[in-house]
Write a protein that holds these residues in place. Structure first.
Motif, PDB file in Angstrom:
ATOM      1  N   LYS A  32      34.548  40.408  -0.907  1.00 30.35           N
ATOM      2  CA  LYS A  32      34.992  39.707  -0.047  1.00 30.35           C
ATOM      3  C   LYS A  32      36.525  39.250   0.022  1.00 30.35           C
ATOM      4  O   LYS A  32      37.099  38.976   0.726  1.00 30.35           O
ATOM      5  N   SER A  33      36.828  39.210  -1.384  1.00 31.77           N
ATOM      6  CA  SER A  33      38.250  38.710  -1.686  1.00 31.77           C
ATOM      7  C   SER A  33      38.838  38.900  -2.795  1.00 31.77           C
ATOM      8  O   SER A  33      37.796  39.752  -3.812  1.00 31.77           O
ATOM      9  N   TRP A  34      39.806  38.957  -3.188  1.00 32.31           N
ATOM     10  CA  TRP A  34      40.441  39.333  -4.700  1.00 32.31           C
ATOM     11  C   TRP A  34      39.501  38.376  -5.759  1.00 32.31           C
ATOM     12  O   TRP A  34      39.252  38.874  -6.906  1.00 32.31           O
ATOM     13  N   ASP A  56      36.481  37.309  -5.361  1.00 32.99           N
ATOM     14  CA  ASP A  56      35.209  37.895  -5.639  1.00 32.99           C
ATOM     15  C   ASP A  56      35.401  39.183  -6.692  1.00 32.99           C
ATOM     16  O   ASP A  56      34.437  39.293  -7.500  1.00 32.99           O
ATOM     17  N   THR A  95      43.766  46.707  -1.769  1.00 32.95           N
ATOM     18  CA  THR A  95      43.784  45.919  -1.029  1.00 32.95           C
ATOM     19  C   THR A  95      42.180  45.653  -1.172  1.00 32.95           C
ATOM     20  O   THR A  95      41.329  46.228  -1.316  1.00 32.95           O
ATOM     21  N   ASN A 116      39.490  43.860   1.320  1.00 31.32           N
ATOM     22  CA  ASN A 116      39.426  43.468   3.018  1.00 31.32           C
ATOM     23  C   ASN A 116      40.656  43.450   3.592  1.00 31.32           C
ATOM     24  O   ASN A 116      40.960  42.647   4.297  1.00 31.32           O
ATOM     25  N   GLN A 174      43.672  42.676   2.556  1.00 32.57           N
ATOM     26  CA  GLN A 174      44.543  42.028   1.747  1.00 32.57           C
ATOM     27  C   GLN A 174      45.034  42.252   0.413  1.00 32.57           C
ATOM     28  O   GLN A 174      44.441  42.597  -0.319  1.00 32.57           O
TER      29      GLN A 174
END
Length: 80
Positions: free
Chosen positions: A46-48, A50, A72, A74, A76
């Motif tokens: 879901k994110s860095w 995570d 990246t 997601n 980002q």
């Protein structure tokens, strides 16, 4: 046209990358890419944060190194 292509940035989404693409990142290697793929079977990252929580061996420094190479999560990049 060639000039435009040379200035394009490389982007690799961790939730879609295959083993060979992950291995192409400097500092990743087969062992770490296997950990990423194994963790991804539990669901997409879901994110860095995570990613760093779920994959042993990916800390802030390593994540920054991968982000600078175009990885990246997601869509980002890792924010400094």
């Amino acid at each position: 046209m060639l000039l435009c292509a040379s200035q394009a940035t490389f982007a690799l989404e961790i939730n879609q990358a295959n083993e060979a693409e992950l291995d192409s990142l400097k500092g990743m290697g087969p062992s770490l890419s296997a950990k990423v793929l194994r963790a991804r079977t539990d669901g997409p990252f879901k994110s860095w944060a995570d990613l760093m929580r779920r994959v042993s061996g990916v800390g802030r420094s390593k994540a920054q190194q991968f982000s600078e190479q175009g990885l990246t999560v997601n869509g980002q990049t890792l924010k400094p």
